[in-house]
Design a protein around this motif. Structure first.
Motif, PDB file in Angstrom:
ATOM      1  N   THR A 165       3.036   1.753  -4.342  1.00 64.42           N
ATOM      2  CA  THR A 165       2.127   2.716  -4.757  1.00 64.42           C
ATOM      3  C   THR A 165       2.939   4.120  -5.025  1.00 64.42           C
ATOM      4  N   SER A 166       4.034   4.424  -4.187  1.00 63.17           N
ATOM      5  CA  SER A 166       4.865   5.708  -4.093  1.00 63.17           C
ATOM      6  C   SER A 166       6.325   5.362  -4.788  1.00 63.17           C
ATOM      7  N   TYR A 167       6.551   3.958  -4.918  1.00 61.16           N
ATOM      8  CA  TYR A 167       7.955   3.954  -5.647  1.00 61.16           C
ATOM      9  C   TYR A 167       9.006   4.721  -4.740  1.00 61.16           C
ATOM     10  N   ASN A 168       8.711   4.662  -3.399  1.00 62.25           N
ATOM     11  CA  ASN A 168       9.785   5.371  -2.497  1.00 62.25           C
ATOM     12  C   ASN A 168      10.894   4.229  -1.580  1.00 62.25           C
TER      13      ASN A 168
ATOM     14  N   ASP B 254       0.747  -1.336  -0.107  1.00 54.36           N
ATOM     15  CA  ASP B 254      -0.107  -0.020   0.036  1.00 54.36           C
ATOM     16  C   ASP B 254       0.962   1.223   0.212  1.00 54.36           C
ATOM     17  N   ARG B 255       2.125   1.269   0.364  1.00 52.40           N
ATOM     18  CA  ARG B 255       2.931   2.367   0.329  1.00 52.40           C
ATOM     19  C   ARG B 255       4.117   2.382  -0.542  1.00 52.40           C
TER      20      ARG B 255
ATOM     21  N   THR C 149      11.340   4.355   2.113  1.00 51.91           N
ATOM     22  CA  THR C 149      10.309   4.017   2.766  1.00 51.91           C
ATOM     23  C   THR C 149      10.386   2.490   2.875  1.00 51.91           C
TER      24      THR C 149
END
Length: 593
Positions: free
Chosen positions: A42-45, A38-39, A48
């Motif tokens: 979706t953010s490609y970070n 979910d993080r 994180t």
């Protein structure tokens, strides 16, 4: 048992506390996957991903540490369990065996070891983890109510299968364990008596009986395994079906934008974790059933053992009396209305036919078996009021069948305690066994096998007599002390009896050979059925026995068996009158007379 549980309560509470943190940390992978889907995806970070990965590693390291600590706590509890209970359980087991109470065929001391192993095994962890199952289901409800409802319904079904498995398997496994204990007992008895079994051609019969018991064990275990196997298969398919249902529902909710892929993955992992304790409990159900049965047997044994602490009495001098004692086993009277009184330093011979209760009287006088009626006193105090463990130091006992323990000759004479060389030598010399022991390969340090293996019957009897005389026994009970002795051994036994009388020790002996009667002061003659025929000074009793014999010979109305001589007088090699022949052999005729 309650004292142990109270002492270990703190350990169990700590284990429960650690289980709470362990079950929270078990959610690490579920939360990690939820964050990844979910993080991160979706953010490609990347940062994180790095942060949550480090947090997951730290949480998993803490999880491993807490599981290790919990395991050590429970292992420690198991060790303390054995330390605290092994002595009282063994003490109770030996008391039961000595007091005609039926001991466990397996032995409660093995139950203590089984429970210690159970507390240190992974099987016990399931019982600490099951209470946290509702938290996992609640968490799935928080993620999505529909998925929580599916998980809860599946959990209830799996739990019902677990209960059904226990109901189906428990009776058959308990019965199988019972037959397994019987087979083990038969095998131990057969091994112990192997020479007699082989000599009398009993190997095939004993083997057949063991195979019959073992076959019943196999049938019961196979029957239980078949049913449990079926339930396990259905339960396993159900759990896989639940995983499929969770994924299908999660995918539908994700497609309809009511949930996310991360929630779908996390719910599936959490549900698997929630059902894990049930799986673990079902996998170890057999071990759990055995542990529960062992716990119940130990609790029953210790509850029967509880007795009030008895006041310490002064060391006895050796005055023994029996007042109208009766002993009944089942519905069969063994002894009836027997009374006697022995001053310290008196030697009593008990004679009578086989089955007249002579050996039973010995055990009753020692306080080993409870009386049906009457009272036995030692120095005026009821034997039942003595602490038998303390009293044992003042008693000597030589049973009919002398069993020695694995250890040295000196250790056996010293009653398996710390051997005092002077006391060991004194007892051996008093028993006339010193020279015989010196002729053994290593003298007093000669090792003895279990049940006295490596020694003849006469050697075992003489060492057993030395054991009975070890320390400072004031009352010495000898059950057929000359049954395995040769002429030299009998001479030394007679010298021993004369010396014991001079030292003021009370001696009670069961006699079958008439020669030993010359060393006693009084004689008790028992009839078949355990009632007394004659009791009094030796010369008076022997004279009355002779009169009864003459009456039996003169009476033509008596049956042929009753007309046999009650006693006979033999001539020794020098032409002198010998001692009266065995009154035991013709005791029935005395009873008829």
């Amino acid at each position: 048992m309650d004292e142990f549980l109270a002492a270990c309560k703190k350990v169990f509470w700590y284990a429960m506390l650690f289980s709470m943190f362990i079950n929270v940390l078990q959610l690490t992978f579920s939360i990690y996957m939820l964050q990844v889907y979910d993080r991160v995806l979706t953010s490609y970070n990347i940062s994180t991903l790095v942060v949550i990965t480090i947090a997951a590693v730290v949480a998993l390291a803490a999880l491993a540490f807490l599981e290790w600590v919990r395991s050590r706590l429970l292992i420690r509890a198991g060790v303390e369990f054995e330390k605290k209970l092994s002595f009282p359980v063994l003490d109770a087991e030996l008391r039961q065996a000595a007091a005609l109470q039926k001991p466990s065929e397996q032995g409660e001391i093995r139950d203590v070891q089984a429970l210690r192993s159970f507390l240190g095994s992974n099987a016990v962890f399931a019982f600490f983890d099951i209470p946290w199952m509702p938290i996992y289901f609640l968490l799935i409800f928080v993620l999505h109510p529909a998925m929580g409802a599916v998980a809860l319904a599946g959990g209830v079904m799996v739990l019902l299968f677990g209960v059904l498995t226990q109901r189906v398997a428990a009776p058959r496994l308990q019965e199988a364990n019972e037959f397994n204990r019987r087979a083990a007992l038969l095998l131990a008895s057969a091994t112990r008596n192997a020479p007699a079994i082989r000599a009398m051609g009993m190997i095939e019969a004993v083997s057949a009986r063991w195979h019959e018991l073992n076959a019943r064990v196999i049938r019961l275990q196979t029957s239980a395994s078949k049913r449990v196997g079926l339930l396990h298969s259905v339960s396993k398919s159900l759990r896989i079906g639940l995983q499929v249902t969770i994924y299908a529902l999660g995918a539908y909710l994700a497609i309809t934008h009511q949930s996310s892929a991360g929630i779908m993955i996390a719910s599936s992992i959490i549900m698997g974790r929630a059902l894990s304790p049930i799986d673990q409990a079902m996998a170890s159900y057999k071990q759990s059933l055995e542990a529960r049965a062992a716990y119940r047997r130990i609790r029953t044994t210790l509850a029967a053992r509880q007795e009030k602490e008895k006041m310490a009495l002064p060391a006895p001098q050796g005055e023994v009396s029996a007042e109208n004692i009766r002993f009944v086993m089942g519905n069969t009277p063994i002894l009836q209305d027997v009374s006697l009184h022995l001053r310290a330093g008196t030697a009593l011979a008990v004679i009578g036919p086989s089955g007249s209760g002579k050996s039973t009287l010995c055990r009753l006088l020692l306080g080993l078996w409870p009386l049906t009626d009457g009272v036995i006193r030692l120095d005026g105090a009821d034997v039942a009021s003595w602490d038998l463990e303390r009293l044992g130091a003042f008693l000597g006992y030589l049973p009919q069948d002398v069993d020695l323990f694995a250890g040295t000759v000196a250790e056996n004479i010293a009653r398996m305690g710390k051997a005092d060389p002077e006391d060991v030598l004194r007892a051996a010399r008093l028993a006339g066994a010193h020279d015989m022991i010196l002729r053994l390969p290593a003298g007093y340090d000669t090792p003895i096998g279990d049940f006295g293996q490596g020694l003849s019957g006469g050697q075992r009897q003489r060492i057993g007599l030395a054991r009975a005389l070890y320390g400072d026994p004031r009352v010495i009970v000898l059950d057929e002390p000359n049954s395995n002795l040769d002429e030299e051994g009998e001479t030394q036994l007679m010298q021993c009896l004369h010396r014991l009388r001079r030292e003021g020790r009370t001696v009670i002996l069961v006699a079958h050979k008439p020669s030993i009667l010359a060393a006693v002061d009084e004689i008790l003659v028992l009839r078949q059925g355990g009632s007394p025929l004659l009791y009094g000074p030796r010369s008076v009793v022997l004279q009355k026995l002779e009169e009864l014999r003459r009456q039996a010979r003169r009476s033509p109305a008596q049956p042929q068996a009753a007309r046999k001589p009650l006693i006979s007088v033999s001539m020794d090699k020098g032409g002198r009158h010998g001692t009266p022949q065995d009154a035991v052999t013709h005791g029935k005729a005395a009873g008829d007379a």
